[in-house]
Design a protein around this motif. Structure first.
Motif, PDB file in Angstrom:
ATOM      1  N   THR A  39      -6.202  -6.686  -2.725  1.00 38.48           N
ATOM      2  CA  THR A  39      -5.339  -5.850  -2.593  1.00 38.48           C
ATOM      3  C   THR A  39      -3.805  -6.547  -2.169  1.00 38.48           C
ATOM      4  O   THR A  39      -4.051  -7.825  -1.863  1.00 38.48           O
ATOM      5  CB  THR A  39      -4.897  -4.677  -1.063  1.00 38.48           C
ATOM      6  OG1 THR A  39      -5.345  -5.689  -0.511  1.00 38.48           O
ATOM      7  CG2 THR A  39      -6.460  -4.113  -1.405  1.00 38.48           C
ATOM      8  N   GLY A  48       0.684  -1.087   0.202  1.00 42.16           N
ATOM      9  CA  GLY A  48      -0.086   0.395  -0.231  1.00 42.16           C
ATOM     10  C   GLY A  48       0.505   1.038  -0.165  1.00 42.16           C
ATOM     11  O   GLY A  48       1.528   1.323  -0.570  1.00 42.16           O
ATOM     12  N   ASP A  49       0.773   2.275   0.481  1.00 48.66           N
ATOM     13  CA  ASP A  49       1.113   3.228   0.930  1.00 48.66           C
ATOM     14  C   ASP A  49       2.631   3.085   1.563  1.00 48.66           C
ATOM     15  O   ASP A  49       3.451   4.095   1.044  1.00 48.66           O
ATOM     16  CB  ASP A  49       0.823   4.204   1.824  1.00 48.66           C
ATOM     17  CG  ASP A  49      -1.067   4.573   1.652  1.00 48.66           C
ATOM     18  OD1 ASP A  49      -2.080   4.047   1.060  1.00 48.66           O
ATOM     19  OD2 ASP A  49      -1.703   4.995   2.861  1.00 48.66           O
ATOM     20  N   ARG A  57      -4.782   0.626   0.769  1.00 49.90           N
ATOM     21  CA  ARG A  57      -4.752   1.339   1.116  1.00 49.90           C
ATOM     22  C   ARG A  57      -4.335   1.331   2.784  1.00 49.90           C
ATOM     23  O   ARG A  57      -5.045   0.691   3.733  1.00 49.90           O
ATOM     24  CB  ARG A  57      -5.436   2.963   1.175  1.00 49.90           C
ATOM     25  CG  ARG A  57      -5.627   2.764  -0.767  1.00 49.90           C
ATOM     26  CD  ARG A  57      -4.338   3.720  -1.038  1.00 49.90           C
ATOM     27  NE  ARG A  57      -4.002   5.122  -0.121  1.00 49.90           N
ATOM     28  CZ  ARG A  57      -4.667   6.141  -0.180  1.00 49.90           C
ATOM     29  NH1 ARG A  57      -5.434   6.868  -0.964  1.00 49.90           N
ATOM     30  NH2 ARG A  57      -4.277   7.257   0.660  1.00 49.90           N
TER      31      ARG A  57
END
Ligand code: MN
Length: 245
Positions: free
Chosen positions: A212, A97-98, A178
């Motif tokens: 994800t 993610g980030d 995220r």
């Protein structure tokens, strides 16, 4: 095949040692890595001072700079050839993610990609190096199996669960999840009583749904996310153009 290996945990880290050992039998490898832990360095280049490259007893090169410095120096002056592949890692802990925006592991691979070379960043799903040699063998499998099957150049972000080799299954293609915003800084006092701040931990997962990287790793699967560098917000571009017209 000639492979340039770097990382952000530094040239002494167990992850880069395991990766180099796993790849040496299948490729001509050169290791160029930071002289210390530069996790979180992102894509930074050192422009305020010169860089030096030194050779360790095991043949690894180490640089007093960032992961991006290492790959940049290797590709623009140090090596007299263009590697076929740039790999980074294996990182101590996840880059999902980030995290990918802050990660020096991803940045080292990105630097190779920006020079038109296929590049892969490898991280372990959890900190602590458990099963790092299994992860390195699995990383070699991924390179051998997929190196030539994707249109080059590509930039892949791979997260490998901390599991024994025989429990590491075929990877799954994912998108980045995220995180929530990061946790607050940790306040402390230095020995002279001055207030200091330590950057706090990353935020908990916010989008960790099916598809994800977070989801795949939670299921015990190896996650591979293809990354791109263009940060343009394409849908807002039209709106902005209209607003500015
Ligand atoms: Mn790291």
């Amino acid at each position: 095949m000639r492979i340039l290996i770097s990382n952000d945990d530094g040239y002494l880290a167990p992850g880069i040692n395991a990766l180099a050992e796993a790849l040496a039998p299948i490729a001509d490898i050169v290791v160029v890595a930071p002289d210390s832990n530069r996790s979180g360095a992102s894509n930074s280049l050192s422009l305020d001072r010169p860089l030096s490259v030194q050779r360790a007893a095991n043949g690894f090169y180490f640089v007093n700079g960032t992961p991006t410095d290492c790959v940049h120096v290797a590709l623009t002056g140090m090596l007299d050839y263009k590697p076929d592949l740039v790999v980074s890692g294996i990182n101590n802990g996840p880059n999902m993610g980030d995290d990918t925006l802050y990660s020096g592991t991803v940045a080292a691979a990105t630097e190779g990609y920006l020079f038109g070379i296929p590049a892969i960043a490898f991280s372990q799903g959890a900190h602590g190096w458990e099963h790092i040699e299994d992860a390195a063998r699995h990383a070699r499998d991924i390179i051998q199996r997929y190196y030539e099957t994707l249109p080059a150049p590509y930039l892949l972000n791979v997260n490998i669960p901390n599991r024994p080799y025989d429990q590491l299954t075929a990877p799954v293609a994912t998108r980045l999840g995220r995180r929530h915003q990061a946790e607050p800084v940790i306040r402390a006092q230095d020995p002279r009583g001055k207030e200091i701040f330590w950057i706090g931990p990353p935020g908990a997962t916010k989008d960790a749904g099916e598809g994800t990287d977070f989801f795949a790793c939670a299921q015990g699967r190896t996650s591979i996310t293809p990354l791109q560098i263009d940060l343009t917000h394409k849908t807002q571009l039209d709106a902005l153009a209209k607003a500015l017209a």
